[in-house]
Motif scaffolding. Structure first.
Motif, PDB file in Angstrom:
ATOM      1  N   SER A 135       0.828  -1.205   0.000  1.00  8.81           N
ATOM      2  CA  SER A 135       0.000   0.000   0.000  1.00  8.81           C
ATOM      3  C   SER A 135       0.860   1.251   0.000  1.00  8.81           C
ATOM      4  O   SER A 135       1.901   1.311   0.660  1.00  8.81           O
ATOM      5  CB  SER A 135      -0.886   0.015   1.247  1.00  8.81           C
ATOM      6  N   ARG A 181      -1.643  11.510  -5.273  1.00 11.71           N
ATOM      7  CA  ARG A 181      -1.912  10.091  -5.110  1.00 11.71           C
ATOM      8  C   ARG A 181      -3.400   9.844  -4.983  1.00 11.71           C
ATOM      9  O   ARG A 181      -4.176  10.758  -4.663  1.00 11.71           O
ATOM     10  CB  ARG A 181      -1.195   9.552  -3.874  1.00 11.71           C
ATOM     11  N   THR A 186      -5.326   7.019  -2.945  1.00 13.33           N
ATOM     12  CA  THR A 186      -5.162   5.855  -2.069  1.00 13.33           C
ATOM     13  C   THR A 186      -6.195   4.776  -2.353  1.00 13.33           C
ATOM     14  O   THR A 186      -5.926   3.600  -2.122  1.00 13.33           O
ATOM     15  CB  THR A 186      -5.231   6.282  -0.592  1.00 13.33           C
ATOM     16  N   ASN A 219      -4.621   2.983  -5.082  1.00  9.48           N
ATOM     17  CA  ASN A 219      -3.243   2.610  -4.771  1.00  9.48           C
ATOM     18  C   ASN A 219      -2.287   2.996  -5.895  1.00  9.48           C
ATOM     19  O   ASN A 219      -1.456   2.189  -6.346  1.00  9.48           O
ATOM     20  CB  ASN A 219      -3.111   1.117  -4.459  1.00  9.48           C
TER      21      ASN A 219
END
Length: 121
Positions: free
Chosen positions: A28, A73, A75, A78
């Motif tokens: 992750s 990013r 999340t 990922n």
């Protein structure tokens, strides 16, 4: 084993914005204390570190590219991304994404296979 895969356009016109994405598997992007970075290598030149986004979302940019670069990013997916604006032929390079722990260093971290980007009209 962390694996990284770059994706993006192979060809970009001058003055446009280059967008690249690094998809991460096997780990992750929020895992302590990883740093997720973009590095490029122009033809015939050495590696040039561009920017990073850390596991906690903190970002840092190479001073020479800061005005044209944005790293972000997602999340939920990922992955992390790079945008480089106002590109010129001098931005032609192989672009790599990289993941490392600070006490190990980027060279010994995980690398994507790289993606060739050519800036040309």
């Amino acid at each position: 084993q962390v694996q990284l895969q770059e994706s993006g356009p192979g060809l970009v016109k001058p003055s446009q914005t280059l967008s690249l994405t690094c998809t991460v598997s096997g780990g992750s992007i929020t895992t302590k204390y990883y740093v997720w970075s973009w590095i490029r290598q122009p033809p015939g030149k050495g590696l040039e570190w561009m920017a990073f986004i850390a596991y906690d979302g903190i970002t840092y940019y190479a001073p020479s590219l800061k005005s044209r670069t944005s790293i972000s990013r997602d999340t939920s997916k990922n992955h992390f991304s790079l945008q480089l604006s106002s590109v010129t032929p001098e931005d032609t390079a192989v672009y790599y994404c990289n993941a490392y722990l600070p006490w190990v260093g980027s060279a010994r971290g995980y690398w994507g296979q790289g993606t060739q980007v050519t800036v040309s009209s």
